[in-house]
Design a protein around this motif. Structure first.
Motif, PDB file in Angstrom:
ATOM      1  N   CYS A  46      -6.147 -98.113 -16.298  1.00 60.47           N
ATOM      2  CA  CYS A  46      -5.440 -96.761 -16.264  1.00 60.47           C
ATOM      3  C   CYS A  46      -5.040 -96.629 -15.002  1.00 60.47           C
ATOM      4  CB  CYS A  46      -6.618 -95.773 -16.763  1.00 60.47           C
ATOM      5  SG  CYS A  46      -6.849 -96.194 -18.430  1.00 60.47           S
ATOM      6  N   ALA A  47      -5.494 -97.001 -13.958  1.00 58.87           N
ATOM      7  CA  ALA A  47      -4.767 -96.679 -12.565  1.00 58.87           C
ATOM      8  C   ALA A  47      -3.535 -97.325 -12.172  1.00 58.87           C
ATOM      9  CB  ALA A  47      -5.782 -97.064 -11.551  1.00 58.87           C
ATOM     10  N   VAL A  48      -3.228 -98.574 -12.879  1.00 52.57           N
ATOM     11  CA  VAL A  48      -2.393 -99.514 -12.747  1.00 52.57           C
ATOM     12  C   VAL A  48      -1.034 -98.552 -13.199  1.00 52.57           C
ATOM     13  CG1 VAL A  48      -1.004-101.533 -13.512  1.00 52.57           C
ATOM     14  CG2 VAL A  48      -3.373-101.470 -12.804  1.00 52.57           C
ATOM     15  N   ILE A  49      -1.158 -97.855 -14.247  1.00 51.55           N
ATOM     16  CA  ILE A  49       0.170 -97.464 -14.830  1.00 51.55           C
ATOM     17  C   ILE A  49       0.751 -96.141 -14.015  1.00 51.55           C
ATOM     18  CG2 ILE A  49      -1.278 -95.481 -15.961  1.00 51.55           C
ATOM     19  CD1 ILE A  49       0.815 -95.256 -18.210  1.00 51.55           C
ATOM     20  N   PHE A  50      -0.139 -95.717 -13.232  1.00 54.18           N
ATOM     21  CA  PHE A  50       0.277 -94.629 -11.991  1.00 54.18           C
ATOM     22  C   PHE A  50       1.245 -95.337 -10.943  1.00 54.18           C
ATOM     23  CE2 PHE A  50      -0.068 -91.819  -8.523  1.00 54.18           C
ATOM     24  CZ  PHE A  50       0.335 -90.675  -8.994  1.00 54.18           C
ATOM     25  N   CYS A  51       0.664 -96.464 -10.621  1.00 53.08           N
ATOM     26  CA  CYS A  51       1.334 -97.153  -9.438  1.00 53.08           C
ATOM     27  C   CYS A  51       2.539 -97.709  -9.839  1.00 53.08           C
ATOM     28  CB  CYS A  51       0.295 -98.165  -9.050  1.00 53.08           C
ATOM     29  SG  CYS A  51      -1.196 -97.770  -8.308  1.00 53.08           S
ATOM     30  N   ALA A  52       2.618 -98.433 -11.253  1.00 52.04           N
ATOM     31  CA  ALA A  52       3.727 -98.875 -11.844  1.00 52.04           C
ATOM     32  C   ALA A  52       4.930 -97.756 -12.115  1.00 52.04           C
ATOM     33  CB  ALA A  52       3.547 -99.421 -13.097  1.00 52.04           C
ATOM     34  N   LEU A  53       4.503 -96.465 -12.570  1.00 52.52           N
ATOM     35  CA  LEU A  53       5.555 -95.531 -12.590  1.00 52.52           C
ATOM     36  C   LEU A  53       5.979 -95.124 -11.176  1.00 52.52           C
ATOM     37  CD1 LEU A  53       3.633 -92.870 -15.321  1.00 52.52           C
ATOM     38  CD2 LEU A  53       6.113 -93.543 -15.122  1.00 52.52           C
ATOM     39  N   ILE A  87       6.985 -92.614 -21.384  1.00 51.49           N
ATOM     40  CA  ILE A  87       7.190 -93.826 -20.812  1.00 51.49           C
ATOM     41  C   ILE A  87       8.101 -94.963 -21.494  1.00 51.49           C
ATOM     42  CG2 ILE A  87       5.942 -96.162 -20.404  1.00 51.49           C
ATOM     43  CD1 ILE A  87       3.636 -94.381 -19.364  1.00 51.49           C
ATOM     44  N   ALA A  88       7.875 -94.749 -22.958  1.00 47.50           N
ATOM     45  CA  ALA A  88       8.919 -95.478 -23.866  1.00 47.50           C
ATOM     46  C   ALA A  88      10.327 -95.090 -23.528  1.00 47.50           C
ATOM     47  CB  ALA A  88       8.499 -95.338 -25.364  1.00 47.50           C
ATOM     48  N   LEU A  89      10.583 -93.782 -23.418  1.00 46.46           N
ATOM     49  CA  LEU A  89      11.702 -93.190 -23.263  1.00 46.46           C
ATOM     50  C   LEU A  89      12.424 -93.701 -21.965  1.00 46.46           C
ATOM     51  CD1 LEU A  89      13.990 -91.135 -24.529  1.00 46.46           C
ATOM     52  CD2 LEU A  89      12.659 -89.638 -23.452  1.00 46.46           C
ATOM     53  N   LEU A  90      11.659 -93.736 -20.948  1.00 45.10           N
ATOM     54  CA  LEU A  90      12.214 -94.213 -19.812  1.00 45.10           C
ATOM     55  C   LEU A  90      12.571 -95.678 -19.604  1.00 45.10           C
ATOM     56  CD1 LEU A  90       9.339 -92.399 -17.404  1.00 45.10           C
ATOM     57  CD2 LEU A  90      11.661 -91.994 -17.268  1.00 45.10           C
ATOM     58  N   VAL A  91      11.604 -96.488 -20.291  1.00 43.36           N
ATOM     59  CA  VAL A  91      12.195 -97.855 -20.574  1.00 43.36           C
ATOM     60  C   VAL A  91      13.524 -97.760 -21.413  1.00 43.36           C
ATOM     61  CG1 VAL A  91      11.366 -99.939 -21.429  1.00 43.36           C
ATOM     62  CG2 VAL A  91       9.800 -98.662 -20.223  1.00 43.36           C
ATOM     63  N   ILE A 132       5.915-103.324 -18.752  1.00 44.85           N
ATOM     64  CA  ILE A 132       4.567-103.943 -19.191  1.00 44.85           C
ATOM     65  C   ILE A 132       3.343-103.189 -18.729  1.00 44.85           C
ATOM     66  CG2 ILE A 132       3.150-106.037 -19.100  1.00 44.85           C
ATOM     67  CD1 ILE A 132       5.821-107.607 -19.671  1.00 44.85           C
ATOM     68  N   LEU A 133       3.473-102.827 -17.305  1.00 42.69           N
ATOM     69  CA  LEU A 133       2.466-102.472 -16.736  1.00 42.69           C
ATOM     70  C   LEU A 133       1.993-100.950 -17.023  1.00 42.69           C
ATOM     71  CD1 LEU A 133       2.879-104.037 -13.078  1.00 42.69           C
ATOM     72  CD2 LEU A 133       1.246-104.719 -14.907  1.00 42.69           C
ATOM     73  N   MET A 134       3.278-100.346 -17.321  1.00 41.71           N
ATOM     74  CA  MET A 134       3.364 -98.845 -17.505  1.00 41.71           C
ATOM     75  C   MET A 134       2.492 -98.755 -19.033  1.00 41.71           C
ATOM     76  SD  MET A 134       6.616 -96.859 -16.137  1.00 41.71           S
ATOM     77  CE  MET A 134       7.721 -97.899 -16.869  1.00 41.71           C
ATOM     78  N   MET A 135       3.068 -99.595 -19.684  1.00 42.58           N
ATOM     79  CA  MET A 135       2.432 -99.445 -21.180  1.00 42.58           C
ATOM     80  C   MET A 135       1.209-100.144 -21.334  1.00 42.58           C
ATOM     81  SD  MET A 135       5.983-100.625 -23.425  1.00 42.58           S
ATOM     82  CE  MET A 135       7.676 -99.772 -23.146  1.00 42.58           C
ATOM     83  N   MET A 136       0.612-100.794 -20.502  1.00 41.41           N
ATOM     84  CA  MET A 136      -0.693-101.472 -20.484  1.00 41.41           C
ATOM     85  C   MET A 136      -1.929-100.430 -20.424  1.00 41.41           C
ATOM     86  SD  MET A 136      -2.566-103.682 -17.575  1.00 41.41           S
ATOM     87  CE  MET A 136      -2.663-102.195 -16.588  1.00 41.41           C
ATOM     88  N   ARG A 175      12.258 -86.825 -15.986  1.00 42.80           N
ATOM     89  CA  ARG A 175      11.113 -87.052 -17.233  1.00 42.80           C
ATOM     90  C   ARG A 175       9.878 -87.838 -16.367  1.00 42.80           C
ATOM     91  NH1 ARG A 175      14.274 -86.834 -21.666  1.00 42.80           N
ATOM     92  NH2 ARG A 175      16.257 -87.922 -21.711  1.00 42.80           N
ATOM     93  N   LYS A 176      10.167 -88.534 -15.341  1.00 39.86           N
ATOM     94  CA  LYS A 176       8.831 -89.235 -14.586  1.00 39.86           C
ATOM     95  C   LYS A 176       7.746 -88.480 -14.031  1.00 39.86           C
ATOM     96  CE  LYS A 176       9.099 -92.015 -11.006  1.00 39.86           C
ATOM     97  NZ  LYS A 176       9.616 -92.848 -10.134  1.00 39.86           N
ATOM     98  N   PRO A 177       8.183 -87.273 -13.535  1.00 39.03           N
ATOM     99  CA  PRO A 177       6.808 -86.429 -13.249  1.00 39.03           C
ATOM    100  C   PRO A 177       6.042 -86.074 -14.159  1.00 39.03           C
ATOM    101  CG  PRO A 177       8.920 -85.540 -12.276  1.00 39.03           C
ATOM    102  CD  PRO A 177       9.232 -86.490 -13.182  1.00 39.03           C
ATOM    103  N   LEU A 178       6.141 -85.806 -15.463  1.00 40.20           N
ATOM    104  CA  LEU A 178       5.304 -85.664 -16.782  1.00 40.20           C
ATOM    105  C   LEU A 178       4.711 -86.717 -17.029  1.00 40.20           C
ATOM    106  CD1 LEU A 178       4.562 -83.559 -18.538  1.00 40.20           C
ATOM    107  CD2 LEU A 178       6.297 -84.154 -20.085  1.00 40.20           C
ATOM    108  N   ALA A 179       5.224 -87.861 -16.885  1.00 40.40           N
ATOM    109  CA  ALA A 179       4.453 -89.143 -17.080  1.00 40.40           C
ATOM    110  C   ALA A 179       3.447 -89.577 -16.074  1.00 40.40           C
ATOM    111  CB  ALA A 179       5.316 -90.401 -17.426  1.00 40.40           C
ATOM    112  N   LEU A 180       3.879 -89.121 -14.941  1.00 43.89           N
ATOM    113  CA  LEU A 180       2.930 -89.363 -13.573  1.00 43.89           C
ATOM    114  C   LEU A 180       1.656 -88.352 -13.703  1.00 43.89           C
ATOM    115  CD1 LEU A 180       5.451 -89.533 -10.617  1.00 43.89           C
ATOM    116  CD2 LEU A 180       3.811 -91.477 -11.521  1.00 43.89           C
ATOM    117  N   LEU A 181       1.793 -87.054 -14.311  1.00 47.33           N
ATOM    118  CA  LEU A 181       0.878 -86.408 -14.362  1.00 47.33           C
ATOM    119  C   LEU A 181       0.012 -86.728 -15.630  1.00 47.33           C
ATOM    120  CD1 LEU A 181      -0.547 -83.389 -14.290  1.00 47.33           C
ATOM    121  CD2 LEU A 181       1.028 -82.712 -15.730  1.00 47.33           C
TER     122      LEU A 181
END
Length: 438
Positions: free
Chosen positions: A421-428, A364-368, A255-259, A315-321
Motif C-alpha cells: 500500500c505504501a508503493v502507491i503513494f510513491c508511484a503517485l 487513479i483510473a481517471l488519471l491514467v 501498474i504500481l498505483m493500481m497495485m 485530481r492527484k492530491p485527492l488520490a495522494l490523501l
C-alpha cells in the motif's frame, strides 16, 4: 416567428436524447461490467467450498491454498485478454469489444458453476474449473479497460470523474451481491448442502450476464473510432509496442498505483470470509458480513469522490490523501482483526480500509486514462489494470494464505499488504497529471 419556436422546441428534445444516451453509456459500462466482475470474483467468496469440491485434501488449509491458486489463474489470463480486446476496441470500436467479452464471461461462468465435483468425474473436474476461470479472466481483462475508456470519452468532459467512478462502484456492487448471497446461503442452508451444491447458486445467477449484457450493449450507439486513430492502430498492429515505446513510464506507474488498491481489496474484502473461517475460527457469516459492509462502501464512495475530483483544479492530491491513509491503516486494522472476539472490531477495521481505498480508486483510473492518447487509451488502461491484477491481485490471497500457513501467525498478512500500500503513494508522487492536455 415560427422558425425560432421550432428551434427552441427542438433543443430540449436534443438535450433529453443526450441524457438518455449518457445514461445508456453509464449502464452499459458499469452495470454489465459489474455483473462480469461478480461472475469473476464470487469464486473468492466460496473458495473454501470450491476447494472441498474440486481439490479435496486431508488438510483444509492445503485445499484452500489450491482453491485460491485457481482463483489466481483467472488473473493470469487478464493481460492476454487486455492486449487482444483492448487492441480490438482501439481498432474497431468500444461497443463491439464489450459485446464479445459478455459472451466469453457467460461461457466461463457456466463452466465453473455447472461442473460436476471431483468425486463424480475425477481429475477432469479441476481441469474444467481452471479452463472456466481462464476464460473468465480473459473476458474481464478485456472489458474493464474498454468500458472505462468509453465512459471517459462520452460527453460532457466536465463530468469525467463522476462517470468513470461508476466503474469502481459497479465492482463494489458485484462484491456486495456476492457477499450478500454468501450471507443468505450460509444462514439458510446446512453446511453440508452449501458445501456440496449450494456454492454453485451464485454462478448460475451470474449467467444472466449474457442476455443482460447483449441487450444493453447492442442498444448502445457505437462511437466510431476516428479515421486517423483507426489507421494508426492498424499500422501499429498490437498497441503494446507503442505503449512500451512512448508511454512505458505511464504504464509502469499505473501498474504500481493500481497495485496498491488490488492487494488490500483482494486480501481483505474478498478474502475475509475464508480468513475468518479458517484462520480466526469464527462463524462464516461474520466474514461475509465484513465483505458486504466493505462492498457497500465501495459502491457509495467512488461517485462522491468522482464528483469531488471534477470540482477540484487537480485530481492527484485527492488520490495522494487516499493512498496515504490506506498505507497507514493496514497494520492497525489487521491487529484489530486478529485480536477480535466479536464481529464488531472486524467490521470496523475492514470499513476503515475500504473507505480509504474507495476514495482513491476511481481517481487513479481517471488519471491514467487522461494521460494516454485516444489511439491506445483502451489498450493502455486494460493492460495496466490486467498486469497489476495478475501480478498482485490474483496472487494476494495465495501469498497471504501461504504466509499464514508457514508462519502460523495471522498478523503475517499485514507484512505483505502494508508495504504494498505504501508503493502507491510513491508511484503517485512520480506520476504526471495530464488532465488539461487531453
Amino acid at each position: 416567428m415560427c422558425t425560432p419556436q421550432v428551434a427552441i422546441s427542438a433543443q430540449p428534445s436534443g438535450n433529453q436524447e443526450n441524457r438518455r444516451e449518457l445514461l445508456k453509456i453509464v449502464v452499459a459500462t458499469s452495470l454489465v461490467t459489474g455483473l462480469e466482475v461478480f461472475d469473476f470474483t464470487v469464486f473468492g467468496f466460496f473458495a473454501v467450498m470450491i476447494g472441498g469440491q474440486f481439490f479435496p485434501r486431508t488438510d483444509p488449509m492445503t485445499s484452500l491454498l489450491l482453491a485460491v491458486g485457481t482463483f489466481g489463474v483467472g488473473f493470469f489470463m487478464r493481460p492476454l485478454g487486455a492486449m487482444m480486446m483492448g487492441a480490438y476496441a482501439d481498432r474497431v470500436g468500444r461497443r463491439a469489444a464489450m459485446t464479445k467479452t459478455s459472451w466469453m464471461m457467460a461461457l466461463g461462468t457456466a463452466a465453473v458453476g455447472m461442473c460436476p465435483s471431483y468425486a463424480s468425474i475425477g481429475v477432469a473436474a479441476p481441469l474444467i474449473v481452471i479452463a472456466g476461470r481462464s476464460l473468465q479472466g480473459f473476458a474481464v481483462g478485456g472489458d474493464i479497460g474498454v468500458a472505462a475508456t468509453l465512459a471517459l470519452e462520452a460527453e460532457p468532459v466536465s463530468r469525467r470523474g463522476y462517470r468513470v467512478s461508476w466503474q469502481l462502484s459497479s465492482q463494489g456492487a458485484a462484491a456486495l451481491l456476492g457477499a450478500s448471497l454468501g450471507m443468505l446461503l450460509t444462514s439458510t442452508m446446512s453446511p453440508l448442502a452449501l458445501a456440496s451444491w449450494g456454492w454453485g447458486i451464485p454462478f448460475l445467477i451470474g449467467l444472466f450476464i449474457a442476455p443482460v449484457g447483449l441487450y444493453v450493449r447492442r442498444r448502445l450507439r457505437e462511437h466510431p473510432v476516428p479515421a486517423t486513430t483507426a489507421t494508426a492502430a492498424r499500422n501499429a498492429g498490437m498497441p503494446l509496442a507503442e505503449l512500451c515505446r512512448e508511454h512505458g513510464t505511464t504504464v509502469l506507474l499505473a501498474i504500481l498505483m493500481m497495485m496498491g488498491q488490488s492487494i488490500p481489496v483482494y486480501s481483505i474484502v474478498y478474502y475475509m470470509p475464508s480468513y475468518v473461517t479458517r484462520v480466526m475460527h469464527m462463524p462464516a457469516i461474520t466474514g461475509f458480513l465484513a465483505s458486504a459492509l466493505s462492498a457497500l462502501l465501495l459502491v457509495v464512495i467512488p461517485p462522491l469522490s468522482g464528483r469531488l475530483a471534477d470540482s477540484l483544479p487537480r485530481r492527484k492530491p485527492l488520490a495522494l490523501l487516499a493512498s496515504g491513509c490506506t498505507a497507514l491503516l493496514v497494520y492497525p486494522v489487521f491487529l484489530m482483526i486478529t485480536r477480535a472476539n466479536t464481529a464488531l472490531p472486524i467490521l470496523c477495521g475492514v470499513a476503515l480500509v475500504s473507505v480509504a481505498v474507495a476514495m482513491g480508486a476511481g481517481i487513479i483510473a481517471l488519471l491514467v486514462l487522461e494521460a494516454l492518447p485516444m489511439r491506445v487509451r483502451a489498450s493502455g488502461l486494460a493492460i495496466s489494470y490486467a498486469l497489476q491484477a495478475a501480478l498482485f491481485g490474483g496472487t494476494a490471497q495465495f501469498i497471504v494464505t501461504g504466509l499464514i500457513k508457514w508462519t502460523g501467525d495471522p498478523m503475517s498478512a499485514a507484512w505483505y499488504v502494508a508495504p504494498a500500500c505504501a508503493v502507491i503513494f510513491c508511484a503517485l508522487m512520480l506520476f504526471k497529471e495530464r488532465r488539461f492536455e487531453t
